[in-house]
Structures are given as C-alpha cells and as structure tokens.
Write an enzyme that holds these catalytic residues in place. Structure first.
Site, mmCIF file in Angstrom:
data_model
loop_
_atom_site.group_PDB
_atom_site.id
_atom_site.type_symbol
_atom_site.label_atom_id
_atom_site.label_comp_id
_atom_site.label_asym_id
_atom_site.label_seq_id
_atom_site.Cartn_x
_atom_site.Cartn_y
_atom_site.Cartn_z
ATOM 1 N N TRP A 1 -33.068 12.694 15.459
ATOM 2 C CA TRP A 1 -31.810 12.756 16.202
ATOM 3 C C TRP A 1 -31.023 11.488 15.889
ATOM 4 O O TRP A 1 -31.336 10.414 16.391
ATOM 5 C CB TRP A 1 -32.064 12.862 17.713
ATOM 6 C CG TRP A 1 -32.497 14.223 18.155
ATOM 7 C CD1 TRP A 1 -33.771 14.690 18.262
ATOM 8 C CD2 TRP A 1 -31.636 15.292 18.558
ATOM 9 N NE1 TRP A 1 -33.772 15.989 18.692
ATOM 10 C CE2 TRP A 1 -32.474 16.382 18.885
ATOM 11 C CE3 TRP A 1 -30.258 15.449 18.662
ATOM 12 C CZ2 TRP A 1 -31.973 17.616 19.315
ATOM 13 C CZ3 TRP A 1 -29.752 16.668 19.097
ATOM 14 C CH2 TRP A 1 -30.598 17.731 19.417
ATOM 15 N N ALA B 1 -4.954 0.261 6.561
ATOM 16 C CA ALA B 1 -4.750 0.435 5.123
ATOM 17 C C ALA B 1 -4.769 1.899 4.688
ATOM 18 O O ALA B 1 -3.919 2.333 3.904
ATOM 19 C CB ALA B 1 -5.804 -0.354 4.355
ATOM 20 N N ALA C 1 0.800 -1.225 0.000
ATOM 21 C CA ALA C 1 0.000 0.000 0.000
ATOM 22 C C ALA C 1 0.834 1.278 0.000
ATOM 23 O O ALA C 1 0.715 2.115 -0.905
ATOM 24 C CB ALA C 1 -0.948 -0.012 1.201
ATOM 25 N N ALA C 2 1.683 1.458 1.007
ATOM 26 C CA ALA C 2 2.451 2.699 1.103
ATOM 27 C C ALA C 2 3.460 2.807 -0.033
ATOM 28 O O ALA C 2 3.588 3.860 -0.675
ATOM 29 C CB ALA C 2 3.158 2.774 2.453
ATOM 30 N N CYS D 1 -6.832 -6.763 3.636
ATOM 31 C CA CYS D 1 -8.077 -6.755 4.412
ATOM 32 C C CYS D 1 -9.146 -7.646 3.790
ATOM 33 O O CYS D 1 -10.117 -8.013 4.463
ATOM 34 C CB CYS D 1 -8.611 -5.329 4.526
ATOM 35 S SG CYS D 1 -7.515 -4.202 5.404
ATOM 36 N N GLU E 1 10.567 -5.429 -4.080
ATOM 37 C CA GLU E 1 9.623 -6.233 -3.315
ATOM 38 C C GLU E 1 10.173 -7.659 -3.240
ATOM 39 O O GLU E 1 10.409 -8.291 -4.276
ATOM 40 C CB GLU E 1 8.240 -6.224 -3.978
ATOM 41 C CG GLU E 1 7.264 -7.266 -3.469
ATOM 42 C CD GLU E 1 7.070 -7.219 -1.977
ATOM 43 O OE1 GLU E 1 7.163 -8.290 -1.338
ATOM 44 O OE2 GLU E 1 6.822 -6.119 -1.435
ATOM 45 N N SER F 1 0.644 -4.573 -4.201
ATOM 46 C CA SER F 1 -0.593 -3.785 -4.249
ATOM 47 C C SER F 1 -1.841 -4.653 -4.093
ATOM 48 O O SER F 1 -2.753 -4.615 -4.910
ATOM 49 C CB SER F 1 -0.663 -3.005 -5.573
ATOM 50 O OG SER F 1 -1.688 -2.032 -5.540
ATOM 51 N N VAL G 1 15.791 -6.146 -0.237
ATOM 52 C CA VAL G 1 16.802 -5.210 0.257
ATOM 53 C C VAL G 1 17.285 -5.723 1.604
ATOM 54 O O VAL G 1 16.500 -5.899 2.545
ATOM 55 C CB VAL G 1 16.233 -3.792 0.384
ATOM 56 C CG1 VAL G 1 17.258 -2.867 1.052
ATOM 57 C CG2 VAL G 1 15.848 -3.245 -0.983
ATOM 58 N N ASN H 1 -1.819 4.001 2.655
ATOM 59 C CA ASN H 1 -2.043 4.577 1.324
ATOM 60 C C ASN H 1 -1.882 6.087 1.331
ATOM 61 O O ASN H 1 -1.251 6.666 0.439
ATOM 62 C CB ASN H 1 -3.449 4.203 0.839
ATOM 63 C CG ASN H 1 -3.513 2.807 0.240
ATOM 64 O OD1 ASN H 1 -3.194 2.610 -0.913
ATOM 65 N ND2 ASN H 1 -3.923 1.841 1.055
#
Length: 448
Positions: A433, A300, A12-13, A44, A34, A40, A82, A304
C-alpha cells in the site's frame, strides 16, 4: 505577406511560444523582444548555482540567444524593451540603447513575467542586500559571499526562495538566520509539512525566527544587521524572498484586462480581451482545476506549457493552455516537500466545498527493505461528493509522489477512485500500500 508574431519577454513562456510557432510555420515572422541579455534560463536552478552544485551560470541557460537566432530562425532582439502596446493599431513601441521604434504585429504574446516583491525598506539599496529573481543577481550573491568574510546571513521570508537559499548559504559555511512573519515556513504547504521542515532546518543549524517581522536593515554603505521590532541582529548578507508580483503595468496601460488575482486575465487559449493578444507565464492567470476559477501560481511548467500552446494557436491550430493545480515541490536540505490542489480548508469552504482531511505517515519502501524513509501525506476531500481537493507530502524521499495526487486532481477523481488506483509495487520502491493509497484509504473511511 506572412503574418508577424511578436513576443514580449524572452524566458519560459515567450521562447516556448516563439520556438513552437516557428517550428510549425517556418515562413512566419517571429520577433522576440527581451529587455535584458539572458533568455531561456532556468531560474529555479539559481539557488543551486549559489550553493555550488551548478558550477557555471551559463549551465542554467537552456537555449542560447545564438541558437535561437541561427538554429531556430527566431528574430530575437535582446536589450530591447517594449514600453508601449497599442492594440488598436496593433503595434508595440520598442526602446533600445540606440533608438526608439514601432513594430507592427498580427499576433502578440505578452510574457513579461514577474518581479520579486520588495518590502518598503529604505535600506534595500545597501551593499549586501539581495533578492534572487534574475541571473545577474544570483551571480552577484556568489561573488559577494566569496569575496568577503561572510559569517552570518539573514533570509527574509520562509517560502521557496528562503528555504532553498538557507540550504545554499549553509553549504558555503555561512550561519543562516531565517525570518518569517507567519507562524510557519512554507505557508502554502500547510502545517503538517511546515512542522517537519522546521524541525529539519533546526537540525541543519538554521536559526528560525517565526512570527518575526523584519522592519529593515542597518548599515552605512554595506549591511551590518537586520532590524526587528525590539532588537538588531548582526548580518553580513541578506536575501529578501517574500514573493513575486506579476509584471502587468505594460499590459494594463494598453487596456489589457487584469483578473481578480491582479495578473492578466486570459481564456482557455491564453487570449486576453483582445482576440489577437495573448498572455502567458508569471504575468498571467490560469484556471484552477479544482475550483474552476482564475488563479495565479507562477511556476515554470505552467509558463512553458502555456507558451507552447499559444505558439500552436497562432499558427492556426487552437490549443488549450491547460488548467493548473498549483503543484509544487521544494528541496529543504535532505527533505522534499510538495503540494497540489486546495489544501487550505478555509479556501476550500470559500470555493463551496465541505473539506475533510487526514494526515498519515508511512514508509516509502517495504518495512524489511533497507533505507526506507517516513513520508507524511495529507489529503483533503469534499465530504458530500468525495472528490479529492488536494494534498501534500514531505519526507527524505518520495516527495515526487505528489504527481499521483496532481494526476488524480486533473482527472477529477474521488478519494475512493484514488484508493483503488493500481500503483506499482516492489519492495525497493514502495510498500504494497503506497503512502498515497494509504492516505486515500484512511480519508475514504472518514467520508463513509
């Protein structure tokens, strides 16, 4: 020569940052590493794949690797891990199946996510014992349950994953036993929510074992049961969902500072202690909108949103990653349960507030309109300032009303101001209400 933006982590990030940077500055070199093959994807949604409501695992993929490479022109390298960051030389060391090499960067985003916490059970390697934190494991659960005569499931942990997987496996005809060492499920949602959810879980046939610690599993090569303090309970499959921990070893080894939560410390732009090194997603802290202090709530939208902001920042347009309220919602069979802000009164006191709370139940629709449901709402405020601190909702419909409370928190509203919010009304959608307004009205009365 164009600057190089390197991203570690393809979910995501990381992919939000890469896509945004490349879209805004097409000439910039954007490289994403990755270590797995999936990128991606909607983690969830995995319980709903296990349940069968999502037919294909690929349906959870938002953008395929090919689309990132061919349509978005992102240099996405899967199967590339990495293993070292050198902030002084501004390089990362990458390992693949075939080679190890260095890649230089001008800006770096560490978006290494989080991993499922594994209890110290020797038997975690037994066949039929799973966590559910990646796509391959979700697929493995489906295959395991489908291919074997699976009658009984043990779910360890009564949080989001435990509740969602209880529903998923029940839908597959499996008898579910859920074990939670605390007095209630969904501990961050508070007692008012937990009691409603627990009653509903029992109605759905889930066997709850509260204040019950699991000490391990039994079985030869395959799981046969769950070991408790004084007995062993049979189980054909087990799901361990006791939380997640941020993946910070790579960052910490590079001298990137961690914050008080154990996740990577960042400023309002997602920067770490190295100006051109950023962190976002489940491995990074964010600022809580109520306390103003660092917090770690791996969700999530947070990932993002922060990734997208960092992508904008690295191309020369500094953009705030935004504060968080810890807003979350979970489906428990026919119920929705949601929370936001600070609802634990002890935590509120630690943050310097004098908390006052109310819990009310009200209909989600006008009393004469059919198919309304009871919604239980809890609101918490500071006695001296009247400032809203947090809230929860639970019911068969209307749980997304938590967004009203989250918006009020983000705006720094008092309970009185929330009480006077001009919310929409029509009999099919709400009483005059709204339940949130009713709760605010009652709480305001306690503050006066």
């Amino acid at each position: 020569m164009n600057d190089t933006f390197v991203v570690i982590g393809g979910d995501a990030a990381g992919m939000s940052a890469a896509s945004k940077a490349k879209r805004e500055d097409p000439e910039r070199e954007v490289i994403v590493f990755e270590k797995g093959e999936w990128v991606s994807y909607a983690a969830c949604g995995m319980p709903y794949y296990v349940k069968g409501e999502v037919e294909e695992l690929d349906d959870l993929v938002t953008v395929t690797p090919e689309e990132f490479r061919e349509e978005r022109d992102v240099d996405l390298r899967t199967g590339a891990e990495v293993v070292d960051i050198d902030p002084e030389r501004e390089t990362v060391t990458v390992e693949t199946a075939d080679e190890t090499y260095e890649q230089s960067y001008d800006d770096l985003l560490v978006a290494t996510g989080a991993s499922a916490i594994e209890p110290p059970f020797e038997e975690l390697g037994l066949e039929g014992v799973f966590t559910i934190h990646d796509m391959d494991e979700a697929d493995a659960i489906v295959n395991y349950v489908s291919e074997r005569d699976t009658e009984t499931a043990a779910i360890v942990g009564g949080g989001y994953v435990g509740i969602e997987m209880a529903e998923a496996l029940s839908a597959r005809g499996v008898d579910v036993h859920l074990y939670e060492m605390l007095p209630h499920v969904l501990q961050p949602f508070g007692e008012a929510v937990a009691e409603v959810v627990e009653e509903h879980l029992r109605e759905q046939g889930v066997e709850l074992h509260l204040e019950t610690a699991v000490s391990g599993f039994v079985g030869d090569e395959r799981i046969d049961g769950v070991r408790l303090e004084d007995e062993t309970v049979p189980a054909d499959v087990a799901i361990v969902g006791v939380g997640v921990a941020p993946n910070v070893d790579l960052a910490e080894a590079a001298g990137i500072e961690l914050g008080p939560t154990g996740a990577v410390a960042t400023d309002e732009y997602g920067r770490t202690n190295y100006e051109n090194v950023y962190a976002a997603g489940d491995n990074a802290e964010a600022t809580h909108v109520v306390t103003g202090e660092p917090d770690h709530v791996p969700l999530a939208l947070t990932a993002n949103r922060a990734g997208r902001a960092i992508g904008q920042t690295v191309i020369g347009d500094p953009t705030l990653v935004g504060e968080i309220a810890g807003t979350a919602i979970v489906k428990a069979f026919d119920l929705g349960a949601a929370r936001t802000g600070i609802i634990d009164e002890d935590r509120a006191r630690e943050a310097g507030f004098d908390p006052v709370s109310v819990t009310i139940s009200a209909s989600t629709r006008a009393h004469y309109y059919p198919d309304g449901a009871e919604l239980t709402v809890t609101l918490v405020a500071d006695r001296e300032s009247g400032r809203l601190l947090g809230g929860t909702v639970v019911g068969r419909e209307g749980a997304k009303r938590i967004d009203t409370v989250a918006t009020a928190l983000t705006s720094g509203m008092t309970v009185s101001e929330l009480q006077n919010a001009d919310l929409a009304y029509a009999p099919p959608f709400s009483p005059v209400w709204d339940p949130i307004l009713t709760a605010a009205k009652v709480l305001n009365g306690k503050l006066e």
